[in-house]
Scaffold this motif. Structure first.
Motif, short mmCIF file in Angstrom:
data_model
loop_
_atom_site.label_atom_id
_atom_site.label_comp_id
_atom_site.label_asym_id
_atom_site.label_seq_id
_atom_site.Cartn_x
_atom_site.Cartn_y
_atom_site.Cartn_z
N PRO A 1 16.05 -1.66 -1.89
CA PRO A 1 15.45 -1.63 -3.49
C PRO A 1 14.29 -1.05 -3.53
N ASP A 2 14.20 -0.28 -4.60
CA ASP A 2 12.69 0.18 -4.92
C ASP A 2 11.73 -0.77 -5.19
N PRO A 3 10.77 -0.71 -4.34
CA PRO A 3 9.69 -1.98 -4.53
C PRO A 3 9.00 -2.02 -5.89
N CYS A 4 8.55 -1.11 -6.47
CA CYS A 4 7.90 -0.66 -7.49
C CYS A 4 8.56 -0.81 -8.81
N THR A 5 9.93 -0.97 -9.07
CA THR A 5 10.53 -1.14 -10.21
C THR A 5 11.37 -2.38 -10.26
N PRO A 6 10.89 -3.54 -10.27
CA PRO A 6 11.73 -4.87 -10.01
C PRO A 6 12.97 -4.70 -11.12
N GLY A 7 13.83 -5.25 -10.69
CA GLY A 7 14.98 -5.26 -11.68
C GLY A 7 15.93 -4.02 -11.98
N SER A 8 15.44 -2.88 -11.51
CA SER A 8 16.17 -1.75 -11.82
C SER A 8 17.22 -1.52 -10.93
N LEU A 9 18.08 -0.47 -10.89
CA LEU A 9 19.12 -0.13 -10.09
C LEU A 9 18.44 0.79 -8.88
N GLY A 10 17.27 1.28 -9.23
CA GLY A 10 16.71 2.28 -8.16
C GLY A 10 16.50 1.61 -6.61
N LYS A 11 16.93 2.42 -5.99
CA LYS A 11 16.73 2.33 -4.30
C LYS A 11 16.22 3.68 -3.87
N ILE A 12 15.52 3.62 -2.68
CA ILE A 12 14.78 4.89 -2.38
C ILE A 12 14.68 4.87 -0.84
N TYR A 13 15.14 5.95 -0.19
CA TYR A 13 15.03 6.06 1.34
C TYR A 13 13.56 6.63 1.55
N ARG A 14 12.67 5.54 1.93
CA ARG A 14 11.28 5.54 2.06
C ARG A 14 11.15 6.12 3.40
N ALA A 15 9.99 7.09 3.43
CA ALA A 15 9.66 7.38 4.97
C ALA A 15 8.63 6.58 5.29
N PRO A 16 8.29 6.55 6.69
CA PRO A 16 6.91 6.12 7.00
C PRO A 16 5.74 6.48 6.56
N ASP A 17 4.61 5.64 6.29
CA ASP A 17 3.45 6.26 5.80
C ASP A 17 2.89 7.09 6.78
N PRO A 18 2.23 8.25 6.56
CA PRO A 18 1.54 9.12 7.21
C PRO A 18 0.16 8.85 7.68
N SER A 19 -0.42 9.59 8.53
CA SER A 19 -1.90 9.52 8.58
C SER A 19 -2.53 10.39 7.65
N LEU A 20 -2.98 9.71 6.78
CA LEU A 20 -3.55 10.73 5.54
C LEU A 20 -4.65 11.75 5.91
N ASP A 21 -5.64 11.32 6.62
CA ASP A 21 -6.81 12.37 7.02
C ASP A 21 -7.18 12.95 5.78
N GLY A 22 -7.58 12.17 4.82
CA GLY A 22 -8.30 12.41 3.58
C GLY A 22 -7.22 13.13 2.61
N THR A 23 -5.85 13.19 3.18
CA THR A 23 -5.03 13.65 1.95
C THR A 23 -4.26 12.77 1.45
N GLY A 24 -3.22 13.34 0.38
CA GLY A 24 -2.68 12.23 -0.26
C GLY A 24 -1.26 12.03 0.67
N ARG A 25 -0.41 11.11 0.14
CA ARG A 25 0.79 10.90 0.86
C ARG A 25 1.90 11.90 1.00
N VAL A 26 1.98 12.79 0.05
CA VAL A 26 2.96 13.62 0.12
C VAL A 26 2.28 14.71 1.03
N ALA A 27 1.02 15.34 0.85
CA ALA A 27 0.40 16.08 1.69
C ALA A 27 0.38 15.89 3.27
N GLY A 28 0.38 14.43 3.46
CA GLY A 28 0.35 13.90 4.69
C GLY A 28 1.82 14.30 5.24
N PHE A 29 2.90 13.93 4.55
CA PHE A 29 4.04 14.31 5.18
C PHE A 29 4.23 15.80 5.48
N ALA A 30 3.74 16.77 4.55
CA ALA A 30 3.92 18.09 4.58
C ALA A 30 3.04 18.39 6.02
#
Length: 371
Positions: A38-67
């Motif tokens: 289940p989506d951890p940020c929207t309690p009670g919603s139907l939302g689920k999400i296939y979460r990726a592991p946290d990247p090493s951010l190196d001063g960038t944002g999370r999505v930039a860390g993925f890329a």
């Protein structure tokens, strides 16, 4: 025409970091993919999400860390121990929602715009060449790869790092929830009981260059991008064009070099999109084996077509279409060849990737074994 080849792949998905982690999950898909939490940020919603592991951010944002992580893997696979200290290497990065920033009350993200994401990735990689951001919604990764090939053919860049990235976004989840387009169980494209999509996170990055440039530096091409088609139906902000005419147009243009042996459809799991896409694929590339990737990793937005390209290259390299995640009940209105067993790819066959998006954008491209 200049032959554009793929020399490196990189990926981040809910299955972990690296193309090998993705490919291991693909090969084991016959056992059914795990259900998303289940989506951890929207309690009670139907939302689920296939979460990726946290990247090493190196001063960038999370999505930039993925890329950035996927780009570094792709560059290493392509044999670039160090990038040229000039403007010969460009970046084309697609995204639906762009970067996310942490909220003060927790670890969940909120949307910023997509414009700053490519710049952050270029900065993290130390690139000096041209940087392009593509924001054509869920087809952005496909548009990015087609644009990258055009840059190479036009002589604007010798090497292009191209693909897409997306991460958790409350705006995206809330929007899909308001449209009743989220499946409460899992992402199950082309299933008769599908009820929408499930959002995923990650990045898919490919290194593209001309075949001549790859040969000159002793690189081994993994595949060639031999066909591409872009179109826009402009039918509705979110609903696809009922007749699928423009989607078919993009597919026909992409397959001008010849019919594919395999297709990776967009396949989001939403009822209307899957039906229209199935009809169009049956019309344009009837008989091709199909592999439904989103059933395994969820809908990764702007990363989806680029991650599909990574899988397409692996299909070409192994000569086999992997087993699909089993359907609970096949939908007779979606008559695609979704085998639950591995299927041999005919010798010399190509692999087609299809992507479509809100706003009517369509991107299709054809990958084949490099000569």
């Amino acid at each position: 025409m200049t032959e554009v080849v793929v020399t490196g792949l990189g990926a981040v998905t809910c299955h972990g970091f690296g193309v090998e982690a993705l490919w291991d999950a693909v090969r084991a898909a016959g056992a059914r993919s795990p259900e998303p939490p289940p989506d951890p940020c929207t309690p009670g919603s139907l939302g689920k999400i296939y979460r990726a592991p946290d990247p090493s951010l190196d001063g960038t944002g999370r999505v930039a860390g993925f890329a950035s992580a996927a780009a570094r893997e792709a560059l290493a696979a392509a044999g670039f121990g160090e990038l040229p200290a000039d403007r010969a290497v460009a970046l084309v990065l697609g995204s639906c929602m762009g970067e996310t920033v942490p909220q003060r009350w927790g670890e969940c993200g909120e949307t910023v715009n997509a414009a700053g994401l490519p710049a952050a990735v270029a900065d993290a990689l130390g690139l000096l060449g041209a940087v392009y951001g593509v924001a054509t919604a869920c087809a952005a990764g496909g548009y990015a790869l087609v644009l990258a090939a055009d840059l190479i053919r036009a002589g604007e860049a010798e090497v292009v790092i191209a693909g897409g990235a997306d991460g958790y976004s409350r705006a995206a989840l809330g929007s899909f929830n308001r449209m009743n387009a989220l499946d409460p169980l899992r992402c199950r494209p082309f299933d008769a009981r599908r009820a929408g999509t499930v959002l995923g996170e990650g990045a898919g990055i490919l290194v593209l260059e001309s075949a001549a440039h790859a040969r000159a530096r002793g690189a081994t091409p993994l595949a060639a991008l031999i066909g591409a088609g872009l179109s826009c139906d402009a039918h509705h902000v979110t609903s696809p064009e009922p007749g699928g005419e423009q989607q078919a147009r993009a597919l026909r243009t992409a397959t001008e070099p010849g019919p594919p042996g395999c297709v990776i459809p967009h396949g989001t799991g939403t009822r209307l999109n899957d039906e229209i896409e199935s009809a169009v694929l049956r019309e344009v590339v009837d008989g091709a084996a199909a592999y439904s990737l989103k059933a395994l990793i969820g809908h990764t937005g702007g990363a989806s077509a680029a991650l599909a390209a990574c899988v397409a290259v692996r299909i070409l390299r192994t000569g086999a279409v992997p087993p699909n995640v089993p359907l609970d009940e096949p939908d007779p209105r979606c008559p695609l060849a979704l085998s639950e067993r591995s299927v041999a790819l005919p010798d010399g066959a190509s692999v087609l990737v299809n992507a479509s998006a809100f706003g009517g954008g369509n991107a299709a491209f054809l990958l084949a074994a490099a000569r």
